[in-house]
Every structure is written in C-alpha cells, then in structure tokens.
Design an enzyme around this catalytic site. Structure first.
Site, PDB file in Angstrom:
ATOM      1  N   SER A  42       0.821  -1.206   0.000  1.00  0.00           N
ATOM      2  CA  SER A  42       0.000   0.000   0.000  1.00  0.00           C
ATOM      3  C   SER A  42       0.857   1.259   0.000  1.00  0.00           C
ATOM      4  O   SER A  42       1.923   1.288   0.608  1.00  0.00           O
ATOM      5  CB  SER A  42      -0.920   0.040   1.215  1.00  0.00           C
ATOM      6  OG  SER A  42      -1.618   1.274   1.219  1.00  0.00           O
ATOM      7  N   GLU A  83      -9.918   1.973   4.244  1.00  0.00           N
ATOM      8  CA  GLU A  83      -9.678   3.140   3.365  1.00  0.00           C
ATOM      9  C   GLU A  83     -11.014   3.674   2.809  1.00  0.00           C
ATOM     10  O   GLU A  83     -11.273   4.879   2.819  1.00  0.00           O
ATOM     11  CB  GLU A  83      -8.743   2.685   2.236  1.00  0.00           C
ATOM     12  CG  GLU A  83      -8.457   3.671   1.135  1.00  0.00           C
ATOM     13  CD  GLU A  83      -7.593   3.015   0.030  1.00  0.00           C
ATOM     14  OE1 GLU A  83      -6.473   2.548   0.329  1.00  0.00           O
ATOM     15  OE2 GLU A  83      -8.045   2.960  -1.127  1.00  0.00           O
ATOM     16  N   LYS A 121      -4.311  -6.746   3.433  1.00  0.00           N
ATOM     17  CA  LYS A 121      -4.357  -5.611   2.480  1.00  0.00           C
ATOM     18  C   LYS A 121      -5.798  -5.325   2.057  1.00  0.00           C
ATOM     19  O   LYS A 121      -6.205  -4.162   1.913  1.00  0.00           O
ATOM     20  CB  LYS A 121      -3.478  -5.906   1.252  1.00  0.00           C
ATOM     21  CG  LYS A 121      -3.564  -4.819   0.167  1.00  0.00           C
ATOM     22  CD  LYS A 121      -3.063  -3.500   0.677  1.00  0.00           C
ATOM     23  CE  LYS A 121      -3.185  -2.268  -0.167  1.00  0.00           C
ATOM     24  NZ  LYS A 121      -3.818  -2.142  -1.387  1.00  0.00           N
ATOM     25  N   HIS A 155      -7.348  -3.445   4.804  1.00  0.00           N
ATOM     26  CA  HIS A 155      -6.784  -2.084   4.739  1.00  0.00           C
ATOM     27  C   HIS A 155      -7.629  -1.246   3.771  1.00  0.00           C
ATOM     28  O   HIS A 155      -8.035  -0.123   4.072  1.00  0.00           O
ATOM     29  CB  HIS A 155      -5.324  -2.158   4.275  1.00  0.00           C
ATOM     30  CG  HIS A 155      -4.740  -0.855   3.815  1.00  0.00           C
ATOM     31  ND1 HIS A 155      -5.066  -0.274   2.599  1.00  0.00           N
ATOM     32  CD2 HIS A 155      -3.860  -0.006   4.401  1.00  0.00           C
ATOM     33  CE1 HIS A 155      -4.419   0.865   2.458  1.00  0.00           C
ATOM     34  NE2 HIS A 155      -3.674   1.054   3.538  1.00  0.00           N
ATOM     35  N   ASN A 156      -7.899  -1.812   2.598  1.00  0.00           N
ATOM     36  CA  ASN A 156      -8.663  -1.064   1.602  1.00  0.00           C
ATOM     37  C   ASN A 156     -10.096  -0.832   2.055  1.00  0.00           C
ATOM     38  O   ASN A 156     -10.678   0.219   1.779  1.00  0.00           O
ATOM     39  CB  ASN A 156      -8.634  -1.799   0.260  1.00  0.00           C
ATOM     40  CG  ASN A 156      -7.305  -1.618  -0.449  1.00  0.00           C
ATOM     41  OD1 ASN A 156      -6.296  -1.318   0.172  1.00  0.00           O
ATOM     42  ND2 ASN A 156      -7.296  -1.801  -1.749  1.00  0.00           N
TER      43      ASN A 156
HETATM   44  C1  6PG Z   1      -3.203   1.432  -1.639  1.00  0.00           C
HETATM   45  C2  6PG Z   1      -4.528   1.627  -2.317  1.00  0.00           C
HETATM   46  C3  6PG Z   1      -4.515   1.000  -3.660  1.00  0.00           C
HETATM   47  C4  6PG Z   1      -5.615   1.496  -4.553  1.00  0.00           C
HETATM   48  C5  6PG Z   1      -6.981   1.059  -4.124  1.00  0.00           C
HETATM   49  C6  6PG Z   1      -8.035   1.867  -4.808  1.00  0.00           C
HETATM   50  O1  6PG Z   1      -3.245   0.884  -0.562  1.00  0.00           O
HETATM   51  O2  6PG Z   1      -2.185   1.835  -2.172  1.00  0.00           O
HETATM   52  O3  6PG Z   1      -5.534   1.055  -1.562  1.00  0.00           O
HETATM   53  O4  6PG Z   1      -4.473  -0.364  -3.477  1.00  0.00           O
HETATM   54  O5  6PG Z   1      -5.574   2.873  -4.596  1.00  0.00           O
HETATM   55  O6  6PG Z   1      -7.119  -0.269  -4.494  1.00  0.00           O
HETATM   56  O7  6PG Z   1      -9.191   1.150  -4.760  1.00  0.00           O
HETATM   57  P1  6PG Z   1     -10.503   1.585  -5.452  1.00  0.00           P
HETATM   58  O8  6PG Z   1     -10.182   1.889  -6.899  1.00  0.00           O
HETATM   59  O9  6PG Z   1     -11.412   0.410  -5.309  1.00  0.00           O
HETATM   60  O10 6PG Z   1     -10.971   2.815  -4.736  1.00  0.00           O
END
Ligand code: 6PG
Length: 468
Positions: A128, A190, A183, A186-187
């Site tokens: 990430s 996010e 991970k 994590h998302n």
């Molecule tokens: C990271 C981000 C990366 C990506 C997301 C975006 O940790 O660097 O999470 O993995 O930006 O997958 O996800 P979406 O396109 O579903 O918002």
C-alpha cells in the site's frame, strides 16, 4: 548484470516504481514486461548497474540468483495465473513467486497450494502507498511461508516506509492468503475513512454553505490535531486545486469508482458473519453514487429540509472533529475484528498490534490514530484483544459519543446522507447494547416458520403455537 537478487514482472505504475525503490536500495534488480518497448523505454530512463531489463522471460529468469525471488505486479485475476503458468517451466524448487497486486486472498490460497506441490513458494503480498509509496517506501504485508519471509525480509525492510518508531512498515503477516487478506481489509478501512471525510465535506458545504477553500481550512486544522492522517492531508489540496477560476472539486462528477477490494471486505464480513457496518455502507455509498441520473430526477420530488439548528459553525466543527475521531476508531475496530476472526478461522496467527504498527507509515490509511492503537494493543499485554474491550479505546470513544450523536442528528434533520458516520455509531451502539430487540425477530420467525427460539430463563430450543 547476471545473478540479480530479485526479478520484477510488470512495469505499470506500481511495478515500475517498486523496481526503482528496490534497486535504489542496493538490490540488483532485473525487470521484464510483456511489451518489450515499455521495458526498453523504462531502462533507458531509469536503468543503471542495479537495474536492468530482459526481453525474454527465459533470460529474465536465468539472470536471477537462486533461490529466485520473482515479484509479479500485473492486473489481479487471470493475468496473474497467466504469468505464473509461464514461469512454472522456468523456475526451480525453492524459488519464490511474489504477487504484490491487489489479489483476492482466495486466489492466493489456491495458487499457494498449487505451487507448493511443485516445491515453489508463493507469496501473496499486500503493498500500500500508491505510486509515491511504491517508489519511496510503502507499507508491505507479505503472507506466505516463514522460510520465504526469512529469505525476503532484508529486502522488504530496506524498501518499506518508516513506522516512526524506528522500524520498517513490514512484518510477516501469516501463511497462505494472510498478506492479501490484511491488504484487502486495509482497503475496506480506506473506503470507510474516505467516505467519512466526504460526509464531513458534504455537511460543511450544505449545512453551513462553506466553500472548498473554507472546508480546506477546517480539514487542515483537523490534520494538525489527532485526526492527522494521509487522507486528511491530501483532502486539503484536493479541495484547494483550481482549474481556471473553478475549484476542480466542484466540477468532479459525483460518481465514485471502485475496483473491488472494498466490496470483497464487505462480502467477507457477510460470509464470516461479522458486523462491518461502516465499511459495507461505504461500498453501498459508492454504488448509490453511480445512479446519478436517477438521483437528479428524484431530487425534484424529495426536497431537503432547511437546517433549523442553532449550532454555530465553530461548535459544529468541534462536534465534527470528535465524531470523525470516534468514527475513524470505529472503522479500524471493525477492520481489526474482521482480521482477527479470519485469522482464527484460517489459522494465520495474525498479530494485530504488528498490523497496526506497519500501517503507521507508507500506506493510504496511515494515521496518528494508529499509533494510539499500536500503543493500546501493546499496553494490553495480549496479542490480539478486541479493541472495544480496551479501557483506552472505551475512554476515547465514550468521550466523543455525545458529539457524534449530535452530528448524526443534525445530518438526519438536514436530509444529508452520512452512511459511514451513522453506521459507525450504530456499530458501537449495537456492539455495546445488553439487550437488543432480536427477541422480537425470534418471535416473528417462530410464528411464521416454526424456526424455534432460545429462552433467557431456561436451556433448550422452544417453539410456541402462537395462534392459540
Ligand atoms: C493502496 C490503495 C490502492 C488502490 C486502491 C483503490 O493501498 O495503495 O488502496 O491499493 O488505490 O485499491 O481502490 P478503489 O479503486 O477500489 O478505490
């Protein structure tokens, strides 16, 4: 250069930057890309004695010292299987294939088992930090065998971000799909934190008529306090940036995209049977946003009430800060609960305190609140306790609850959807209520379907003839 220490396949943004990061840290790196032109252009620009490219996959594999470490950074899904199938005849027992993409952990488990039979280590590794993190230090979440971690740890530690405690933002997460699972969560977090930021923006804009510049000031202030985080930090330039005389934020279409990791997190919560309300609601919020034409049409038939509140802007900002703080804690608590459950069910032994630590730097959800969580986990003396059971967390959330309730009331009265903030509060209330109305559900189920119920006053399973 022969005997490269690591090979990397896939020179899209993440792969290109990760290879530079690895080679900049002194690891001899060889890269391969399906389209040779892309590889040659890349090497022309960035190549050096530590970073070379190969045109054929055979030469690429042969140039890596054994046991080989081959990182794949291609689109998650079929492309990963295709690359693995091309590699299988070329690699040897003991070699390591590392998938650093946003892969579904179930695919990682399948690939790990398939390659295990051939004596090849497969490592599903979450990375990430986006483009910038890949180049200068991401948070790295490797799964896979302990042996592969031993082989790779020196490199992971060298290229990872700093955790601000003097350590690197990487740790062995657990075997099999553990790295990609963490991970994925994590998302999911996010998604939820971003949705809360968007809801705060919406309330300030619609309830108090704040301009993007004014909201940027509020978020900057938040970011200077305990809400300090990468997402609040970048919210400021996102609000301030102009295209001519217009703020770009005002002309960005209000339809949110998604690639699937948030949805997988919500599906996991449903499959494993755990409440993950803010994360799931954030996925629904993105889905709802995509029905723009319907929303525009229906908005005419459902006018929104004018705000009748006596809360001043300054009071509102203070309430909002407290709500966002508790809301963020609730997002992390939900995510950690899911990891904990999956870890127990899958036998991964994920250390939540370590997960919290390695998210402190490099990754998209890095935030000051994680330092508080890491400290709290450590102080608890237990490896992976339930966050809501820890006194410090209880104190922090309880301190913000009155403000949080006020904010939700105000948003509901103004007809502004705040699904992540509201469901975060609901999560806390539902998880901490002694007697929920599930007795009513059980009564209804038993009435129409003889589904039976348990009782509070005696053991057993009961059915009532309700029509008598
Ligand atoms: C990271 C981000 C990366 C990506 C997301 C975006 O940790 O660097 O999470 O993995 O930006 O997958 O996800 P979406 O396109 O579903 O918002």
């Amino acid at each position: 250069m022969e005997n490269a220490e690591v090979g990397l396949i896939g020179l899209a943004v993440m792969g290109a930057n990760l290879a530079r990061n690895i080679s900049n840290n002194g690891f001899k790196t060889v890269v391969y890309n399906r389209t040779t032109e892309k590889m040659t252009q890349y090497i022309e620009e960035f190549g050096n004695e530590n970073l070379i490219g190969k045109e054929s996959l055979e030469d690429f594999v042969q140039s890596i010292a054994r046991p080989r470490k081959i990182i794949i950074l291609v689109k998650a899904g079929d492309a990963v299987d295709a690359v693995i199938n091309q590699l299988i005849p070329l690699v040897e027992k003991g070699d390591m294939i590392i998938d650093c993409g946003n892969t579904n952990y179930r695919d990682t488990i399948r690939r790990t088992n398939d390659l295990n039979e051939k004596g090849i280590h497969f490592i599903g590794c979450g990375v990430s930090g986006g483009e910038e993190g890949a180049l200068n230090g991401p948070s790295i979440m490797p799964g896979g065998s302990p042996e592969s971690w031993e082989e790779m740890k020196e490199m992971w530690k060298a290229i990872a971000a700093d955790d601000f405690l003097g350590g690197p933002c990487t740790a062995h997460i657990g075997e099999g799909g553990a790295g990609h699972y963490v991970k994925m969560v994590h998302n999911g977090i996010e998604y939820a934190v971003m949705q809360m930021i968007a809801e705060a923006y919406d309330m300030l804009k619609k309830m108090y008529g704040q301009t993007p510049d004014e909201i940027a000031k509020v978020f900057k202030r938040f970011n200077e306090g305990r809400l300090n985080s990468f997402l609040f930090e970048i919210a400021v330039p996102v609000l301030l940036k102009k295209d001519g005389s217009a703020h770009i934020i005002d002309v960005i279409l209000d339809k949110a995209g998604q690639k699937g990791t948030g949805k997988w997190t919500a599906i996991e919560a449903l499959d494993r049977g755990i409440g993950l309300s803010s994360i799931s609601e954030s996925v629904f919020a993105r889905v709802n946003s995509s029905y723009k034409e319907d929303r525009v049409h229906l908005a005419r038939s459902f006018p929104k009430p004018e705000l009748q509140s006596e809360t001043t802007l300054e009071e509102f900002i203070q309430l909002l800060e407290q709500s966002l703080y508790a809301g963020m804690l609730s997002c992390y608590a939900q995510g950690f609960e899911l990891i904990k459950l999956a870890s127990t069910e899958e036998g991964w032994k994920v250390n939540l305190s370590e997960v919290s630590r390695i998210w402190q730097g490099g990754c998209i959800i890095r935030a000051e609140v994680l330092q508080f969580l890491t400290d709290t986990y450590k102080a608890s003396g237990k490896e992976s306790p339930k966050l809501l059971e820890l006194k410090e967390i209880q104190k922090a959330i309880n301190g913000s609850l009155p403000a949080w309730r006020d904010i939700i009331c105000l948003s509901v009265q103004a007809g502004i959807p705040t699904p992540a903030l509201t469901s975060g509060l609901q999560y806390i209330d539902a998880s901490t209520t002694e007697r929920l109305p599930a007795n009513m559900i059980q009564g209804l189920r038993d009435y129409f379907g003889a589904h039976t119920y348990e009782r509070t006053d005696k053991e057993g399973s009961f059915h009532t003839d309700w029509s008598e």
